[in-house]
Write a protein that holds these residues in place. Structure first.
Motif, PDB file in Angstrom:
ATOM      1  N   ALA A 253      49.099  41.342  38.320  1.00 31.62           N
ATOM      2  CA  ALA A 253      50.038  41.098  37.228  1.00 31.62           C
ATOM      3  C   ALA A 253      50.952  42.288  36.967  1.00 31.62           C
ATOM      4  CB  ALA A 253      49.285  40.746  35.946  1.00 31.62           C
ATOM      5  N   LEU A 278      43.775  42.481  34.255  1.00 33.72           N
ATOM      6  CA  LEU A 278      43.236  41.184  34.666  1.00 33.72           C
ATOM      7  C   LEU A 278      41.712  41.218  34.789  1.00 33.72           C
ATOM      8  CD1 LEU A 278      45.797  39.907  37.334  1.00 33.72           C
ATOM      9  CD2 LEU A 278      45.551  39.210  34.948  1.00 33.72           C
ATOM     10  N   HIS A 300      49.775  35.027  34.994  1.00 33.74           N
ATOM     11  CA  HIS A 300      48.411  35.393  34.588  1.00 33.74           C
ATOM     12  C   HIS A 300      48.303  35.475  33.067  1.00 33.74           C
ATOM     13  CE1 HIS A 300      47.678  36.508  38.804  1.00 33.74           C
ATOM     14  NE2 HIS A 300      48.863  37.071  38.764  1.00 33.74           N
TER      15      HIS A 300
END
Length: 444
Positions: A253, A278, A300
């Motif tokens: 991400a 993440l 995400h």
């Protein structure tokens, strides 16, 4: 001693530059040749593929954002290699209307500065002898740029190839290879370009396939023999690190940070402390600054919203130390992000920014930023050159503006970034991706 080099370019985007560049790097590496890759212009994704193919970090060279000394100094990263292969951006001469540090951002500027001959990828679909006329225009447009030869792409049949080659024979331009149409030889894409290298489990296998494909249809010995040029050693002012110990968000991400920035920070003695939002990791508590790069938070958003330890740790960190986000990192610092399906996901809430991908709108181009407040590691009054590339729409940006931001024509843009003072530090963010401080005088 600097190794000789080549620049892979084309008449337009989508001609096959990246596929050919990766294939050449991988094919030469398979022969035992040490290749140093470079990428012209602002791009995060292609250099990651270059690095995977070459086994060496690929650096961006940008004539609009970088001074000639910085370009020359970055080119010194090729020391120890046998061959340099640079990949252009868009068409060979495509750039902005008003020059920046050393040029307009065109790949041709880099070819002229370095002396690297150009090998042009020519998309031959829908044409035959006319392809040579296109290449002839590339060869004659700038006297300080040398077109050394071409590689034909998307050849439909042996008859098609014969007709195309006849045109190039008449034009006196060497043909160094001819790539047949092959749909299986391609790299997956998404809205910001190629899917990131780290997301492809078959990447090594794909690079092997590209190497074999290019080696089978191109004259590698002739291509390497054309390489020349190189820049003398140069020193430059490095981009100062934002702190001595930098907590750097780093995962699928948050992956868009230029290798030359990390190299500059490390050269100044800074320690990089990666962490993964993440994986619900918080920034290292021993760091004195937190930096969230760009990337794909929109892909995400659900995972980031659920990352309670990350968000709590980031909030604790921001009470006493500066936090800065670029583009995707800026969005993650905001209050909320609306995904493409219309679902709103809660973000860190350290800024009031609300963004949406439900109605995408592309924002693209070079940017010159003059921050109203000092950014971490950068003194107030430093003009910064960089770029903006995203599809987010700003729904709300209630915090004070971070900077006055202009495009390459000098026109102000609405994406000013924002900042918010906390108890003991400052949270800031911007859609602007930093490339380098401006060294040429810019009007206020």
């Amino acid at each position: 001693m600097m190794p000789p080099g080549l620049l892979i370019s084309a008449a337009a985007s989508g001609s096959g530059k990246t596929t050919l560049t990766l294939g050449l790097i991988a094919a030469f590496r398979a022969q035992g040749v040490v290749v140093q890759p470079f990428k012209c212009g602002p791009d995060y994704i292609d250099p990651a593929f270059h690095g995977a193919a070459a086994g060496r970090a690929s650096f961006n060279l940008d004539s609009w954002a970088m001074g000639a000394d910085q370009i020359a100094a970055l080119a010194q990263g090729a020391q120890g290699a046998d061959l340099v292969i640079g990949e252009g951006a868009m068409g060979l001469f495509d750039g902005v209307a008003r020059p920046g540090e050393t040029g307009t951002g065109a790949s041709a500027d880099i070819a002229a500065l370095t002396g690297w001959p150009v090998v042009a990828v020519i998309d031959c679909s829908g044409q035959a002898q006319t392809a040579a006329a296109v290449a002839l225009g590339l060869a004659r447009y700038r006297a300080d740029v040398t077109l050394a030869g071409v590689i034909l792409n998307k050849i439909a049949s042996p008859r098609h190839e014969a007709l195309v080659r006849a045109g190039f024979a008449n034009a006196g331009i060497p043909v160094l290879g001819a790539l047949p149409r092959q749909s299986s030889i391609s790299l997956p894409e998404r809205h910001l370009g190629l899917v990131q290298a780290e997301e492809l489990p078959r990447l090594t296998e794909m690079l092997g396939e590209l190497a074999r494909f290019v080696a089978a249809h191109c004259d590698l010995a002739a291509i390497r023999a054309l390489a020349s040029g190189g820049l003398p050693a140069a020193s430059r002012t490095r981009v100062p690190p934002p702190g001595a110990r930098i907590a750097l968000a780093r995962d699928a991400a948050f992956s868009f940070i230029y290798p030359h920035l990390l190299a500059d920070w490390r050269a100044a003695g800074a320690t990089i402390l990666p962490f993964s939002p993440l994986q619900d990791e918080a920034p290292d508590p021993t760091a004195d600054v937190c930096w969230l790069p760009g990337g794909y938070p929109e892909l995400h958003a659900g995972a980031l919203a659920a990352a309670q330890s990350f968000r709590a740790g980031l909030a604790t960190f921001a009470r006493s130390r500066p936090v800065h986000g670029e583009c995707g990192g800026y969005m993650a610092l905001g209050a909320g992000l609306v995904a493409a399906d219309g679902t709103r996901h809660q973000m860190a809430g350290l800024l009031g920014l609300e963004t949406s991908f439900a109605k995408r709108r592309m924002h693209l181009g070079y940017r010159l930023a003059r921050p109203y407040l000092p950014l971490p590691g950068l003194p107030l009054g430093t003009a910064l050159r960089g770029h903006e590339f995203h599809y987010a729409t700003i729904l709300s940006q209630p915090d004070p503006a971070l900077a006055r931001v202009e495009d390459a024509t000098g026109a102000e843009v609405a994406e000013t970034g924002s900042c918010r003072a906390t108890e003991g530090a400052r949270v800031s963010g911007t859609f602007f991706h930093l490339i380098a401080p401006a060294t040429q005088r810019v009007s206020a």
